[in-house]
Enzyme design. Structure first.
Site, PDB file in Angstrom:
ATOM      1  N   ARG A 110      29.077  -7.433  36.908  1.00  0.00           N
ATOM      2  CA  ARG A 110      27.693  -7.282  37.379  1.00  0.00           C
ATOM      3  C   ARG A 110      26.711  -7.366  36.220  1.00  0.00           C
ATOM      4  O   ARG A 110      25.575  -7.790  36.393  1.00  0.00           O
ATOM      5  CB  ARG A 110      27.570  -5.960  38.159  1.00  0.00           C
ATOM      6  CG  ARG A 110      27.846  -4.735  37.356  1.00  0.00           C
ATOM      7  CD  ARG A 110      28.150  -3.515  38.232  1.00  0.00           C
ATOM      8  NE  ARG A 110      29.503  -3.546  38.787  1.00  0.00           N
ATOM      9  CZ  ARG A 110      30.009  -2.633  39.599  1.00  0.00           C
ATOM     10  NH1 ARG A 110      29.272  -1.606  39.974  1.00  0.00           N
ATOM     11  NH2 ARG A 110      31.246  -2.746  40.047  1.00  0.00           N
ATOM     12  N   LYS A 159      41.742  -0.899  31.394  1.00  0.00           N
ATOM     13  CA  LYS A 159      42.575  -0.947  32.581  1.00  0.00           C
ATOM     14  C   LYS A 159      44.002  -0.525  32.245  1.00  0.00           C
ATOM     15  O   LYS A 159      44.433  -0.707  31.100  1.00  0.00           O
ATOM     16  CB  LYS A 159      42.625  -2.385  33.120  1.00  0.00           C
ATOM     17  CG  LYS A 159      41.341  -2.880  33.734  1.00  0.00           C
ATOM     18  CD  LYS A 159      41.522  -4.290  34.285  1.00  0.00           C
ATOM     19  CE  LYS A 159      40.235  -4.830  34.876  1.00  0.00           C
ATOM     20  NZ  LYS A 159      39.738  -4.056  36.034  1.00  0.00           N
TER      21      LYS A 159
END
Ligand code: BES
Ligand code: MN
Ligand code: ZN
Length: 492
Positions: free
Chosen positions: A344, A270
């Site tokens: 996920r 990020k």
């Protein structure tokens, strides 16, 4: 930490000292006690002067009234018939704020239109307690704002009824505070192991705790979860919390939480700006832990499983790479296109484990899963994705009553196709569009036929707008919502 106020309930009468608050409904006058205390009519004059009309959370303050009290506060609660839990939380929060420096606040729960019911009284207290929450444990210098102990007395018609109602409400409030504390805690202090230890503290309330360590996770073949964890020097954990308050033979209901204690993005790293917020990427796990706290503390008559998957997503010589293919516990393979779509991956194994091992009536997972849900819904609704209309409607109703709102998003074959992979059974991202939906589709591939709902709480668990009963970065979102879902539908 900021000390919580101490609450008590007493019969309605004229308080002798401290700050005194009067609750007044729309279109009503001051109640009888307020009128008697406003002997020189100055409070009434101040209300008239400001054209006070009892609008929700509008206030009038009168310093040093003739009676010698510190302050009188009049607060509006709007139309009595419209006021529900959220309105009372707001009233309680606002009153706590306007008496934050006082050692004693007495709330006269008598509107011009009559005394308040016990549920309202308890929710006012809850609002005050939630407002008093302040994550200040790392501040070494006191700001001088907190009184030594602040006592809040609620003057009510039937103290014993109100106390009973408060016992339940306080349990839920403490669950919210547990969730806020976990999310606010920085990642250097709260790794997977430390988080598991915090969850273990719930055993004091009668929650059974099982902690799966790396060896156990390997044995269960949780390759998707372990792939995320392998870049961190801090080993993964999974915690199973069990509360058996229901009938012995009743199948459990299950809640599953994403617990990424810090999300750097991994090798798909990020950008630096705002990355510190990723200490809150365990908001789903925090909500599940807070929920288990609430349910156990109020002795909910339900059998409930709470599962949290705890990892840290780090770049490292041993971290997984884009293009890696991992095998999940379900046997399905996943091509990891972007290591930042890690939530996920860990939920895939946690959901599968939950479903196979516990065969629950339903599963609800909570996760700070996608930035895309913030683009879609902002900070005011969590995204709801589900294969079941009844469960969705029940969640929506619980959301309306608690103010922890959800908004249903679509799932469907067209979106599911977007995560097909040429090299494995699926890939972990779906491309530029519909990012929160393709994340939901991914999770659904790890759920068989049982009713399931996924709540994407990236916009609501942290950094959501402050309000009368929450001034903290971490809101504790999800605890009150799911507690209400349980109490409205699944207790016997
Ligand atoms: N933890 C983030 C999602 C997130 C973003 C939570 C902002 C709270 C605030 C998640 O793991 C993530 O990085 N998602 C990516 C997915 C993308 C790589 C497909 C995202 O949303 O950008
Ligand atoms: Mn990520
Ligand atoms: Zn994440």
């Amino acid at each position: 930490m900021a000390k919580s106020p101490v609450f008590s309930f007493a019969k309605l009468e004229q308080p002798k000292k401290g700050v005194v608050a009067f609750v007044v409904s729309k279109g009503s006058e001051l109640g009888a006690i307020a009128k008697a205390m406003d002997s020189d009519g100055r409070l009434k004059r101040a209300m008239d002067e400001a054209e006070f009309d009892g609008k929700l959370c509008s206030t009038i303050e009168l310093l040093a009234p003739e009676s010698g009290h510190e302050k009188f506060v009049v607060i509006g609660c709007g139309e009595l018939g419209d006021a529900g839990e959220v309105e009372w939380l707001r009233v309680g929060g606002k009153l706590r704020a306007s008496a934050a420096k006082a050692e004693l606040l007495t709330i006269v729960c008598e509107t011009g239109a009559g005394p308040l019911a016990e549920g309202a009284n308890a929710a006012i207290a809850a609002g005050a307690k939630l407002r008093a929450y302040d994550f200040d444990k790392y501040k070494t210098k006191s700001n001088g704002k907190q009184p030594k102990t602040s006592k809040i007395v609620l003057g009510v018609e039937d103290p014993s009824k109100s106390r009973k109602s408060w016992k339940i409400m306080e349990a839920i409030t403490d669950g919210v505070i547990t969730a806020r504390d976990l999310v606010n805690e920085p990642a250097n202090a709260l790794g997977p192991v430390e988080f598991a230890k915090r969850a273990e503290e719930l055993s004091k309330l009668g929650v059974e705790i099982e902690i799966l360590d790396e060896k156990d996770l390997k044995k269960s073949k949780m390759g998707a979860l372990l792939g995320v964890a392998q870049g961190s020097v801090r080993p993964a954990r999974m915690v199973v919390m069990t509360w058996n308050g229901g009938k012995a033979k009743q199948e459990p209901i299950a809640f599953v939480g994403k617990g990424v204690v810090f999300d750097t993005g991994g090798i798909s790293m990020k950008p630096a700006g705002g990355m510190e917020d990723m200490k809150g990427d365990m908001g789903g796990a925090a909500a599940v832990t807070g929920l288990m706290h609430a349910l156990a503390a109020r002795k909910a008559k339900a059998n409930v499983i709470g599962i949290i998957a705890l990892v840290e997503n780090m770049p490292d010589g041993n971290a997984q790479r884009p293009g890696d293919i991992v095998t999940s516990m379900s046997g399905q393979t996943v091509e990891v296109i972007n290591t930042d779509a890690e939530g996920r991956l860990i939920l895939a194994d946690a959901l599968w484990y939950c479903q196979e091992k516990y065969k629950p009536q339903f599963m609800i997972n909570l996760a700070t899963l996608t930035g895309a849900i913030i683009v879609a819904l902002g900070n005011h609704h969590a995204g709801l994705f589900s294969n079941n209309d009844e469960l969705s409607e029940r969640l929506a109703a619980a959301g309306t009553s608690t103010g922890e709102k959800v908004w249903r998003m679509p799932l469907g074959k067209e979106y599911d196709k977007m995560i097909d992979s040429k090299n494995a059974d699926m890939k972990n991202i779906g491309g530029r569009w519909a990012g929160s939906i393709t994340a939901g589709q991914f999770l659904q591939r790890f759920v068989n036929d049982l009713p399931w709902a996924h709540l994407d709480i990236a916009g609501t668990a942290m950094g959501s707008p402050k309000n009368e009963y929450n001034q903290s970065w971490a809101s504790g979102y999800g605890v009150r919502l799911l507690d209400r879902l349980v109490s409205d539908n699944y207790e016997n």
